[in-house]
Design a protein around this motif. Structure first.
Motif, PDB file in Angstrom:
ATOM      1  N   PHE A  87       6.720   8.044   1.571  1.00  0.00           N
ATOM      2  CA  PHE A  87       6.529   6.824   2.347  1.00  0.00           C
ATOM      3  C   PHE A  87       7.244   5.694   1.610  1.00  0.00           C
ATOM      4  O   PHE A  87       7.165   5.589   0.378  1.00  0.00           O
ATOM      5  CB  PHE A  87       5.039   6.504   2.478  1.00  0.00           C
ATOM      6  CG  PHE A  87       4.308   7.501   3.359  1.00  0.00           C
ATOM      7  CD1 PHE A  87       4.249   7.324   4.733  1.00  0.00           C
ATOM      8  CD2 PHE A  87       3.691   8.625   2.806  1.00  0.00           C
ATOM      9  CE1 PHE A  87       3.589   8.238   5.544  1.00  0.00           C
ATOM     10  CE2 PHE A  87       3.036   9.546   3.612  1.00  0.00           C
ATOM     11  CZ  PHE A  87       2.984   9.345   4.983  1.00  0.00           C
ATOM     12  N   THR A 134      -3.815   2.501   5.191  1.00  0.00           N
ATOM     13  CA  THR A 134      -2.564   2.487   4.426  1.00  0.00           C
ATOM     14  C   THR A 134      -2.689   1.688   3.133  1.00  0.00           C
ATOM     15  O   THR A 134      -1.769   1.687   2.308  1.00  0.00           O
ATOM     16  CB  THR A 134      -1.412   1.906   5.275  1.00  0.00           C
ATOM     17  OG1 THR A 134      -1.783   0.596   5.705  1.00  0.00           O
ATOM     18  CG2 THR A 134      -1.132   2.771   6.482  1.00  0.00           C
ATOM     19  N   GLN A 135      -3.822   1.013   2.972  1.00  0.00           N
ATOM     20  CA  GLN A 135      -4.038   0.334   1.690  1.00  0.00           C
ATOM     21  C   GLN A 135      -4.255   1.363   0.576  1.00  0.00           C
ATOM     22  O   GLN A 135      -4.124   1.032  -0.609  1.00  0.00           O
ATOM     23  CB  GLN A 135      -5.240  -0.635   1.793  1.00  0.00           C
ATOM     24  CG  GLN A 135      -6.620  -0.002   1.727  1.00  0.00           C
ATOM     25  CD  GLN A 135      -7.050   0.651   3.048  1.00  0.00           C
ATOM     26  OE1 GLN A 135      -6.283   0.692   4.004  1.00  0.00           O
ATOM     27  NE2 GLN A 135      -8.266   1.170   3.102  1.00  0.00           N
ATOM     28  N   VAL A 136      -4.584   2.592   0.938  1.00  0.00           N
ATOM     29  CA  VAL A 136      -4.749   3.662  -0.055  1.00  0.00           C
ATOM     30  C   VAL A 136      -3.367   4.248  -0.329  1.00  0.00           C
ATOM     31  O   VAL A 136      -2.795   4.958   0.498  1.00  0.00           O
ATOM     32  CB  VAL A 136      -5.722   4.758   0.449  1.00  0.00           C
ATOM     33  CG1 VAL A 136      -5.885   5.849  -0.601  1.00  0.00           C
ATOM     34  CG2 VAL A 136      -7.065   4.148   0.822  1.00  0.00           C
ATOM     35  N   LYS A 137      -2.821   3.934  -1.490  1.00  0.00           N
ATOM     36  CA  LYS A 137      -1.443   4.326  -1.807  1.00  0.00           C
ATOM     37  C   LYS A 137      -1.301   5.811  -2.084  1.00  0.00           C
ATOM     38  O   LYS A 137      -0.255   6.400  -1.867  1.00  0.00           O
ATOM     39  CB  LYS A 137      -0.962   3.564  -3.053  1.00  0.00           C
ATOM     40  CG  LYS A 137      -0.864   2.080  -2.889  1.00  0.00           C
ATOM     41  CD  LYS A 137      -0.414   1.468  -4.220  1.00  0.00           C
ATOM     42  CE  LYS A 137      -0.606  -0.037  -4.203  1.00  0.00           C
ATOM     43  NZ  LYS A 137      -0.304  -0.628  -5.515  1.00  0.00           N
ATOM     44  N   GLY A 164       0.812  -1.215   0.000  1.00  0.00           N
ATOM     45  CA  GLY A 164       0.000   0.000   0.000  1.00  0.00           C
ATOM     46  C   GLY A 164       0.841   1.260   0.000  1.00  0.00           C
ATOM     47  O   GLY A 164       1.739   1.445  -0.831  1.00  0.00           O
ATOM     48  N   LEU A 165       0.549   2.122   0.931  1.00  0.00           N
ATOM     49  CA  LEU A 165       1.260   3.396   1.045  1.00  0.00           C
ATOM     50  C   LEU A 165       2.770   3.201   1.184  1.00  0.00           C
ATOM     51  O   LEU A 165       3.558   4.060   0.781  1.00  0.00           O
ATOM     52  CB  LEU A 165       0.695   4.161   2.253  1.00  0.00           C
ATOM     53  CG  LEU A 165       1.245   5.542   2.563  1.00  0.00           C
ATOM     54  CD1 LEU A 165       0.938   6.523   1.427  1.00  0.00           C
ATOM     55  CD2 LEU A 165       0.655   6.066   3.868  1.00  0.00           C
ATOM     56  N   PHE A 166       3.185   2.058   1.754  1.00  0.00           N
ATOM     57  CA  PHE A 166       4.598   1.805   2.035  1.00  0.00           C
ATOM     58  C   PHE A 166       5.215   0.810   1.034  1.00  0.00           C
ATOM     59  O   PHE A 166       6.187   0.140   1.326  1.00  0.00           O
ATOM     60  CB  PHE A 166       4.745   1.278   3.473  1.00  0.00           C
ATOM     61  CG  PHE A 166       4.300   2.271   4.504  1.00  0.00           C
ATOM     62  CD1 PHE A 166       5.187   3.181   5.057  1.00  0.00           C
ATOM     63  CD2 PHE A 166       2.973   2.328   4.915  1.00  0.00           C
ATOM     64  CE1 PHE A 166       4.782   4.106   6.003  1.00  0.00           C
ATOM     65  CE2 PHE A 166       2.550   3.243   5.864  1.00  0.00           C
ATOM     66  CZ  PHE A 166       3.461   4.142   6.406  1.00  0.00           C
ATOM     67  N   GLU A 167       4.618   0.752  -0.133  1.00  0.00           N
ATOM     68  CA  GLU A 167       5.010  -0.227  -1.142  1.00  0.00           C
ATOM     69  C   GLU A 167       6.415   0.028  -1.701  1.00  0.00           C
ATOM     70  O   GLU A 167       7.161  -0.905  -2.002  1.00  0.00           O
ATOM     71  CB  GLU A 167       3.986  -0.139  -2.276  1.00  0.00           C
ATOM     72  CG  GLU A 167       4.032  -1.222  -3.287  1.00  0.00           C
ATOM     73  CD  GLU A 167       2.915  -1.011  -4.299  1.00  0.00           C
ATOM     74  OE1 GLU A 167       2.015  -1.840  -4.354  1.00  0.00           O
ATOM     75  OE2 GLU A 167       2.955   0.012  -5.013  1.00  0.00           O
TER      76      GLU A 167
END
Lengths: 170, 519
Positions: A121, B165-168, A88-91
């Motif tokens: 992030f 946090t699944q929302v990138k 997600g945001l931390f991919e």
């Protein structure tokens, strides 16, 4: 070299670097089977600045960024733990490279006249992080972002497994 | 005094004055004095006309530091979301921090959640997690000029990062939600805690200030409770007695007599229908009790209760009816749950029906309950409009392990050796005159029987007979035996025209239409 809570940096001359963890519950021990109680968990935060930082400052630099002069730089490396890493945001993986084009005056929690910031992030070694960088002058960002980037390249992050092996709580 | 230092220093300075005030008004702390003074001062500064001329709390006009657009901070969601302290449509909880020692949370931690815009219009520029501002679900502006919360709306391209946090990729911060309970307990956030104590006193007039109500809300779990988000500030009821805060899922009322009590929106709507605190129920006195029989619940109010069960609909029981219902064991007692609201009846009376009975009253009787078989029989007889009229006493135990309930024009009674019977109409005065169940006749053994010339009723030890619509006379003992042998009312003697009474010689005597029997 400041190294604590699995993060550190080699401070260039004139920089102040501090890694701290505010009072609060520790992250659960690696491999702990019991479901930890739901409580505020504090993790390490690295702050670096080209001027002295007051002790009462926000994790994203409130209390510091107001003091920045046009050529000053503030960097926060904020640990978000393993739970959110790699997705997600931390991919994105690895400490990002900073570029002046990433900076904008509205990229702060609280935009103030002249300031410019960027926020990234990412994950590193199975841990989620945010790299937040503020420069004292948007107009002079070409020079100050280069200084920030030079500092960021000194950042060191200990991976989750190593940290756990050494008794830390990533 | 020429400098700020001069102004503050020494016993006559501000610091000395505050210390002196806090000592004088113990148990007020220095902080309380400071906060109180700051509150009043800020109120005067931000909204002097309202604060000085109207009876509003100082907090009502307080937004705390950094409340202008230029301060850079983001507006509170309640300011732009119709008073609701929740993320407005299109935005989502994107991260949180906490501020220590906030007066808005009883000097504890206050949690602030950023609601970030979604990238609803496009998804360009997401390389650093924030889409281009033209893609955001909201656009940059300032709060309404009607409030002191003039902070930025949807301007700051920043993300705290612990929620959803699944929302990138997201838009900027639309607005801020606050809570005294950590957001990972009521939204999709992690427990990773970040801090910014400078925001401890940021607020808006639409947010409830710390009070017994907020304390209750926090104890219930705040946004995690069925109340969900507040939809307005602490408000006074205007009666000098109560105050309240409305929430998406209900309301909390506070009175000094009963403390803070929560009502769900389901109860709130019905409570409002009956006048709210100023209506027939008064203020709530306790939280709703769930898990009663038949999946029922009950909530107590000053003047009664609201209740419901799987087999009934939501009803209100108030005043004397509630007192009587409670005395009868409430929902677990003889009456069960109420099945209707109180209804006016003929003769300026009223009745409230329950699963197994009713509570009723009229100007010429006292409030009584009728339940069980008496309720069935009374109903069959036309209830208060029938020939029994209103009940005049509760069910009462009698001699011989029997019972009786009296009504205006009769009684319903039973004993172990008889069946449940009505004694009504002309029979009732005759039975009463004969000493009722403990008199010479005893309990009734049958219902009233109508003949061509009159009516009669059998009792354990005799009979009552009435000719036409006249009085009923008792016939019993040896006189009854002899009269029956002579054909009874249809025989030689006809109907009795006097009661059977003992003679001085120890016999019984009774006068009939066509003669007297003394036996």
């Amino acid at each position: 070299m400041s190294d604590n809570h699995g993060m550190g940096a080699k401070a260039p001359r004139g920089w102040t670097v501090e890694v701290r963890r505010l009072p609060g519950a520790e992250p659960p021990a690696p491999g702990a089977r019991a479901v930890p109680p739901q409580e505020d968990v504090t993790r390490g935060v690295l702050h670096a600045c080209t001027r002295p930082m007051p002790p009462d400052r926000g994790d994203f630099g409130t209390g510091v960024v107001e003091l920045l002069g046009p050529d000053d730089v503030f960097v926060a490396l904020v640990d978000y733990g393993t739970q959110v890493a790699d997705q997600g945001l931390f991919e994105k993986q690895g400490v990002p490279r900073l570029a002046p084009s990433q900076f904008a005056p509205n990229r702060l929690q609280r935009p103030l006249p002249g300031l410019s910031a960027s926020q990234h992030f990412f994950s590193s070694g199975g841990r989620g992080f945010c790299l937040f960088t503020v420069v004292g002058s948007h107009a002079r960002r070409m020079a100050s972002v280069a200084r920030a980037e030079a500092f960021v390249r000194t950042l060191r992050i200990t991976d989750r497994a190593t940290m756990a092996r050494e008794g830390g709580r990533p | 005094m020429s400098t700020l230092e001069d102004l503050n220093a020494g016993p006559g300075g501000l610091v000395g004055m505050i210390n002196s005030l806090s000592r004088r008004f113990r148990p007020l702390s220095r902080r309380s004095v400071l906060v109180g003074a700051a509150v009043a001062g800020s109120a005067l500064a931000t909204n002097p006309r309202t604060y000085a001329l109207r009876p509003v709390s100082a907090y009502a006009s307080i937004c705390g530091p950094g409340s202008t657009f230029d301060s850079g901070w983001t507006v509170f969601c309640c300011t732009i979301n119709k008073g609701v302290n929740a993320c407005p449509p299109g935005s989502f909880a994107a991260g949180w921090w906490k501020a220590a020692d906030s007066s808005w949370c009883g000097n504890g931690y206050r949690y602030i959640v950023d609601c970030n815009a979604s990238c609803s219009k496009c998804s360009t520029g997401c390389s650093d997690g924030i889409c281009d501002s033209r893609c955001w679900s909201c656009s940059c502006g300032r709060g309404s000029s009607a409030t002191c919360d003039q902070r930025r709306v949807c301007c700051n391209a920043f993300r705290y990062g612990q929620c959803n946090t699944q929302v990138k990729c997201s838009g900027g911060v639309h607005c801020r939600v606050v809570s005294c309970v950590a957001p990972y307990k009521w939204d999709n956030c992690t427990t990773t805690s970040l801090s910014d104590n400078r925001t401890a006193e940021h607020s808006a007039p639409c947010l409830p200030l710390w009070s017994q109500i907020e304390e209750k809300y926090v104890a219930m779990g705040a946004q995690a409770s069925y109340l969900r988000a507040s939809t307005g500030p602490l408000r006074s009821m205007g009666d000098g007695k109560g105050s309240y805060v409305r929430y998406q899922g209900g309301c909390i009322y506070y009175t000094s007599a009963h403390g803070a009590v929560a009502v769900s929106s389901f109860v709130y709507d019905r409570y409002a229908d009956v006048g709210g605190p100023f209506g027939i129920l008064g203020y709530p006195v306790a939280d709703r009790t769930n898990g009663l029989g038949d999946r029922g619940w009950l909530q107590r109010f000053e003047k009664g209760a609201m209740t419901d069960s799987a087999s009934t609909s939501t009803q209100v029981v108030t005043g004397i009816a509630y007192t009587m219902w409670a005395n009868e064991g409430r929902e677990g007692g003889h009456l069960g749950y109420p099945t209707a609201s109180r209804t006016n009846t003929t003769g300026n009376g009223w009745i409230q029906t329950f699963q197994h009975g009713a509570i009723t009253d009229s100007p010429s009787t006292t409030t009584q309950s009728v339940w069980g078989i008496r309720w069935s029989i009374w109903g069959q007889e036309g209830r208060e409009g029938g020939h029994l009229g209103y009940p005049t006493a509760p069910r009462t135990n009698t001699t011989g392990n029997g019972w009786i309930q009296t009504f205006q024009h009769g009684a319903i009674t039973d004993s172990p050796s008889t069946t449940t019977q009505i004694v009504g109409g002309s029979m009732y005065p005759g039975w009463v005159a004969a000493g009722r169940e403990s008199g010479v006749l005893g309990f009734p053994e049958g219902a009233l029987t109508v003949t061509s010339r009159g009516e009669y009723q059998h009792f354990q030890r005799g009979e009552l007979w009435a000719l036409g619509s006249g009085e009923a006379y008792r016939v019993y003992g040896a006189v009854l035996t002899q009269w029956k042998a002579a054909g009874g009312a249809a025989g030689t003697y006809g109907f009795p025209i006097s009661d059977t009474v003992p003679t001085s010689s120890g016999q019984l005597t009774c006068t009939f239409e066509n003669g007297t029997i003394t036996a």
